[in-house]
Scaffold this motif. Structure first.
Motif, short mmCIF file in Angstrom:
data_model
loop_
_atom_site.label_atom_id
_atom_site.label_comp_id
_atom_site.label_asym_id
_atom_site.label_seq_id
_atom_site.Cartn_x
_atom_site.Cartn_y
_atom_site.Cartn_z
N ALA A 48 100.26 -32.50 5.58
CA ALA A 48 101.63 -32.65 6.06
C ALA A 48 101.74 -32.04 7.44
CB ALA A 48 102.60 -31.96 5.11
N ILE A 235 95.34 -37.93 4.91
CA ILE A 235 96.43 -38.87 4.69
C ILE A 235 97.74 -38.10 4.63
CG2 ILE A 235 97.32 -40.68 3.17
CD1 ILE A 235 94.45 -41.10 2.22
N TYR A 236 98.76 -38.62 5.30
CA TYR A 236 100.02 -37.90 5.45
C TYR A 236 100.94 -38.02 4.25
CZ TYR A 236 99.63 -35.89 9.94
OH TYR A 236 99.26 -35.07 10.95
N TYR A 237 101.37 -36.88 3.75
CA TYR A 237 102.42 -36.82 2.73
C TYR A 237 103.37 -35.72 3.17
CZ TYR A 237 99.58 -39.77 -0.27
OH TYR A 237 98.86 -40.82 -0.78
N THR A 238 104.60 -36.08 3.52
CA THR A 238 105.54 -35.08 4.00
C THR A 238 105.91 -34.12 2.89
OG1 THR A 238 106.53 -37.00 5.01
CG2 THR A 238 107.59 -34.91 5.40
N ASN A 239 105.99 -34.66 1.68
CA ASN A 239 106.55 -33.92 0.58
C ASN A 239 105.43 -33.38 -0.31
OD1 ASN A 239 107.43 -34.06 -2.35
ND2 ASN A 239 109.37 -34.09 -1.27
N ASP A 241 105.42 -32.38 -3.38
CA ASP A 241 105.40 -32.95 -4.73
C ASP A 241 104.75 -34.33 -4.70
OD1 ASP A 241 106.64 -30.88 -6.26
OD2 ASP A 241 108.50 -31.38 -5.23
N ALA A 242 104.97 -35.06 -3.62
CA ALA A 242 104.33 -36.37 -3.48
C ALA A 242 102.81 -36.21 -3.37
CB ALA A 242 104.87 -37.10 -2.25
N GLN A 245 101.45 -35.91 -6.81
CA GLN A 245 101.43 -37.21 -7.49
C GLN A 245 100.28 -38.07 -6.95
OE1 GLN A 245 103.13 -37.50 -10.13
NE2 GLN A 245 104.27 -35.63 -9.74
N ALA A 246 100.04 -37.97 -5.65
CA ALA A 246 98.95 -38.75 -5.04
C ALA A 246 97.60 -38.29 -5.60
CB ALA A 246 98.98 -38.60 -3.53
N ARG A 248 97.15 -36.94 -8.60
CA ARG A 248 97.12 -37.42 -9.99
C ARG A 248 96.78 -38.90 -10.03
NH1 ARG A 248 102.41 -36.83 -12.66
NH2 ARG A 248 101.26 -37.44 -14.51
N ALA A 249 97.34 -39.66 -9.08
CA ALA A 249 97.11 -41.10 -9.08
C ALA A 249 95.75 -41.45 -8.49
CB ALA A 249 98.22 -41.78 -8.28
N GLU A 251 94.93 -41.17 -5.32
CA GLU A 251 95.04 -41.68 -3.95
C GLU A 251 94.46 -40.71 -2.94
OE1 GLU A 251 99.00 -43.09 -2.98
OE2 GLU A 251 99.21 -43.75 -5.04
N ARG A 528 89.81 -33.68 -6.86
CA ARG A 528 89.33 -34.62 -7.86
C ARG A 528 87.87 -34.30 -8.14
NH1 ARG A 528 93.21 -37.93 -10.26
NH2 ARG A 528 91.41 -38.12 -11.61
#
Lengths: 606, 347
Positions: A48, A235-239, A241-242, A245-246, A248-249, A251, A528
């Motif tokens: 982020a 890879i950008y995730y501002t949040n 919590d997101a 989730q990424a 877990r998924a 990504e 992972r």
């Protein structure tokens, strides 16, 4: 437009998103497993962080400077084991007995990622650029401030002549740049350096897409040998919590900077390993014991009571570090002694040092009694008509600070000190502390492997002026004896002797209670483990993966060979579900068409 | 920042229109007044854009220097690079001169001209908010007219109830719940960003990839805002329902469904036009939350980062741009409404 058309348009738009949303994953569903095996050698990291620039002369934000560590080797590297100096571009080095001249010998046959040879001329170019142009010294100018001149007797030798004797190795922390690239640049101060970068570290920067991704690829010419993976992708995730989730998924493969709640939530997830690493950060309560300018002029609004050493000592005795660690950090941390974290064991003041005191409210009260502070009607102590009332600044948005405050207020009340909590935003705290408008506030630093800088910002001469301008000070501390020891350690080339002096300094600082170091928080990371293994931590014994003072974290990482079971599980909902949904969408479409047609004929019927 | 502009605005506009005289010459004066108002607002925004961010606490250089090994000389150099060593009056004059030449200054963090940054991030925002707006408008209007026509029916109750519930749900919360369920747990949709790294722009894969990334943010935005279109359409059609011309239409023997579609709905649509334009401005501003949760590389996220920076020139820039969009959209709403409504033009 007829209403029939309008209605059907509305209907299509209403169903439209559903159609695209259901149809698209069918395509994508096939790709994750395909791309997972194809990209199994690219480590994807959620980030982020700000990127100001990838220009090493001027980049100052954490994310780009971390990446620059991976792209450009320095003369001397911080070891993974404990952060002490180890081989970088230089295979050996020697300081003259007076500490005024350092001579470095480069490895033979090193190449930049574009196959050009790496020579001492590159080092000289880099250092002299920073020494001669203040703009190019924006990022690391302080590291060359003591450099008198740089000489290169031959292609493999670099000689640094210093202005004053220096024990900390002058070859660390400065990324060395390729002269053949940078000397061709029209204006090095504005060069973005964000694509097809030529480097010397384990990875080179391939491309950067602002706020979307940063791609690094392995450098086959890296002198320690190429990494085992093809590259790294941020890879950008501002949040935050997101980011979880990424992960877990599937990504992304690595997430850092978790909170203890996020960490707990991820524990036990299949294919994910959580890691609490010993970081290089300390958290403290900064105590305003009376701010003064370097000229000795007092300023600020600090409580006069805090000028009394007994009061400061009592406050420390009244704080239960262990309890804070357990209840505020969820146990993810270590009790602190002074401002050099336990990650740097060589310099760290040991827990069993004679100066270290532990939680003891009775001793705290005895100290206050002796100092003449008498409990008043409401239990708060008074002396000469003054209440023992202390303000504590805390960042209302910082969960850790808020939660720690909830413990501190009653603990202080127990020993007869009124702690007035003032919650505000971090900018206000930064502005108020700069002009010494506080009694206590939560503070903390990330410390480098060599303690010199951190010690240096505790000198009398490091204090800013009354407007908060000028030098950088950790807590506004000033003690001439400490200053004398600083000068001594700064030029002590014998490391064991230097460590002893550093311990003396930390002990002195502890006894003066310029700050109350609360804890060394662990850095919480998760990755992972069904895709990657072999991260090297720093320090080696349960250290951190990301944000190291080095490039070890992602250098040794390798793909997990057998990912047959987990990959299948990862690929989301089964094909049957998608076929079912597809049928549903088609059916919805058919129904819409029928309705629209019926309406058209209905119109005719009239 | 709120996501929504309440449907009450539509009524306000009704009142304004009732006062306005419907002749041609008065249109020019009406236009002039509205345009003048918009220009004054713009000037205020430009002024506010400078001063509002000067009174905010926080010295950007001190903040950058915090916890960094920097010498006083380096800090002074940064101050000079950022132009903070100049007096405030000089900084203000520079700002005014620059803004009239389209130069919004240089971002402290990104070290890039602000106008260039905003240009880069405007596209994704327009894509996201445009798609959301079209879907929300179509869905809201369609549900609204159905609900009004069968006022009090089960359909009406469900449609109105659902939309109002979604409207009152915090956007941030809804976005996170969708993200957790459909991103993290079910893995149907990506958890963030606009495009997967490495996908070549311009290809079919790229379009599909962007579409997949759009689903969750668009669903969030639509879910939260379609209620207001529904409510305005519903209220507007309810008003029409009792009109004499509908009785006439029915008396002609027209089927009920046709009365609704051919006569009532077109008339009831008009009051919603204003709302649509006013709302587009608000929607762009409302993108801040959704873009932040879904890491959508748009203006909203840029603003969020500018606030966390803090990056004053960038904040000024996004503030001016957002405000301008809202002012222009409101102006268009004012003008269009007057042109479109046949009851205003009847003279």
């Amino acid at each position: 437009m007829s209403t029939v058309a309008a209605v059907s348009l509305a209907a299509c738009l209403a169903i439209g998103p559903a159609a695209t949303s259901f149809a698209a994953p069918v395509v994508a569903e096939a790709s994750p497993s395909a791309s997972a095996s194809a990209d199994a050698k690219t480590l994807r990291i959620a980030t982020a962080g700000f990127v100001d620039t990838f220009n090493p002369f001027i980049s100052i934000y954490l994310t780009p400077t971390n990446i620059i560590r991976y792209v450009y080797e320095s003369l001397v590297q911080n070891d993974a084991e404990d952060g002490s100096p180890t081989e970088g571009l230089a295979e050996k080095w020697e300081a003259s007995p007076d500490g005024m001249t350092w001579t470095f010998t480069l490895h033979e046959g090193m190449k930049w990622s574009d196959d050009e040879p790496i020579t001492s001329a590159d080092v000289k170019y880099t250092y002299e650029s920073m020494m001669n142009d203040p703009m190019l010294g924006t990022a690391n100018g302080n590291l060359v401030a003591n450099f008198e001149s740089v000489e290169t007797p031959d292609d493999l030798t670099v000689v640094i002549n210093l202005k004053t004797p220096q024990a900390p190795n002058p070859g660390t922390e400065i990324p060395v740049l390729p002269e053949h690239i940078w000397s061709e640049v029209d204006d090095p101060t504005t060069f973005a350096n964000d694509a097809d970068v030529v480097g010397s570290g384990p990875y080179t920067l391939e491309s950067y897409s602002a706020n979307q991704s940063i791609t690094l690829k392995a450098n086959p010419n890296f002198w320690r040998g190429a990494p085992k993976i093809d590259g790294i992708q941020y890879i950008y995730y501002t949040n935050s919590d997101a980011q979880i989730q990424a992960l877990r998924a599937g990504e992304v493969d690595l997430v850092t900077g978790l909170t203890d709640t996020q960490m707990t939530a991820l524990e036990g997830e299949e294919g994910i390993t959580t890691h609490a690493g010993t970081g290089r950060r300390f958290t403290s309560l900064s105590v305003n014991a009376g701010a003064e300018t370097p000229e000795g002029v007092a300023y600020g609004t600090g409580s006069p009571a805090l000028k009394e050493p007994a009061v400061r000592e009592a406050i420390r005795l009244g704080i239960d570090q262990e309890s804070l660690l357990k209840n505020v950090l969820g146990g993810y941390g270590a009790p602190a002694t002074s401002f050099i974290p336990i990650a740097f064991e060589k310099w760290h003041l040991p827990d069993d040092d004679e100066a270290i005191v532990s939680f003891d409210p009775d001793a705290a009260m005895a100290k206050l009694d002796d100092a003449g502070w008498v409990a008043g009607a409401d239990g708060i102590r008074e002396k000469d008509g003054n209440r023992l009332s202390i303000r504590l600044l805390a960042d209302a948005e910082d969960i850790v600070e808020m939660s720690a405050s909830e413990y501190l207020v009653p603990w202080m009340a127990d020993i007869g000190v009124e702690l007035k909590l003032e919650t505000t935003d971090s900018d206000t705290i930064s502005d108020r502390t700069a002009v010494s408008d506080y009694d206590m506030y939560f503070s903390g630093w990330s410390v480098n492997p060599d303690p010199d800088y951190q010690l240096g910002i505790n000198l009398c001469s490091s204090r800013p002026d009354a407007e908060g301008n000028g030098a950088t000070s950790q807590d506004g501390y000033c003690n001439p004896e400490f200053d004398a020891l600083y000068a001594e350690q700064h030029s002590e080339l014998d490391e064991a002797k230097r460590a002893e002096i550093v311990h003396d300094m930390l002990r002195m600082h502890y006894e003066d209670v310029a700050q109350i170091t609360l804890w060394y928080g662990q850095s919480l990371e998760a990755y992972r483990s069904d895709r990657f293994t072999g991260f090297t931590t720093q320090p080696a014994d349960n250290g951190i993966i990301a944000n190291q003072a080095g490039y070890w974290g992602y250098y040794t990482v390798e793909p997990v060979v057998d990912e047959s079971s987990s990959a299948a599980e990862q690929s989301g909902p089964g094909a049957a579900l998608w076929i079912g949904l597809g049928v549903l969408v088609v059916a919805a479409g058919v129904v819409t068409i029928v309705i629209v047609r019926r309406r058209k004929t209905a119109g005719d019927r009239e | 920042m709120t996501d929504t502009i309440t449907p009450v605005n539509a009524e306000v506009h009704d009142e304004k229109l009732a006062e306005a005289s419907p002749t041609r010459s008065s249109f020019l004066s009406y236009f002039g007044t509205k345009l003048g108002g918009a220009l004054i607002s713009l000037v205020m925004v430009v002024l506010l854009g400078f001063f509002a961010f000067r009174v905010l606490p926080g010295d950007p250089v001190r903040r950058i220097a915090q916890e960094r090994p920097m010498s006083p000389e380096q800090i002074a150099e940064l101050r000079r690079q950022y132009g903070l060593d100049k007096p405030v009056t000089q900084q203000f004059l520079d700002y005014l001169v620059n803004i009239f030449t389209g130069n919004l200054g240089e971002s402290y963090v990104y070290r890039t001209p602000v106008s260039e940054l905003i240009g880069q991030y405007l596209g994704p925002t327009l894509l996201l908010t445009g798609t959301s707006a079209i879907i929300a408008i179509a869905l809201g209007l369609w549900l609204g007219q159905r609900a009004a026509w069968r006022n009090g029916s089960l359909f009406d109750k469900i449609a109105t109830g659902t939309s109002l519930t979604l409207w009152s749900v915090p956007t941030f919360w809804l976005a996170l719940i969708l993200l957790m369920i459909f991103g993290g747990t079910l893995r149907w949709f990506p958890t963030g960003g606009m495009v997967s790294p490495g996908v070549e722009p311009g290809t079919f894969d790229y379009v599909v990839d962007v579409a997949r990334h759009m689903v969750l943010p668009v669903v969030t935005m639509v879910a939260v805002v379609f209620a207001q279109y529904l409510m305005v359409m519903r209220a507007s059609l309810l008003e029409e329902k009792s009109s004499d011309y509908l009785t006439t239409a029915r008396a002609k023997g027209l089927r009920d469904d046709l009365v609704r579609r051919r006569h009532a709905v077109p008339n009831a649509l008009l009051p919603t036009v204003t709302l649509v334009f006013m709302h587009i401005g608000g929607l762009v501003a409302g993108a801040v939350t959704v873009e932040t949760v879904f890491s959508w590389p748009g203006l909203g996220k840029l603003t969020y980062e500018a606030i966390s920076g803090p990056d004053m020139p960038l904040l000024q820039g996004t503030f001016v741009v957002f405000s301008t969009i809202i002012i222009v959209m409101n102006l268009i709403a004012d003008l269009i409404y007057r042109q479109l409504d046949p009851r205003v033009r009847r003279a």
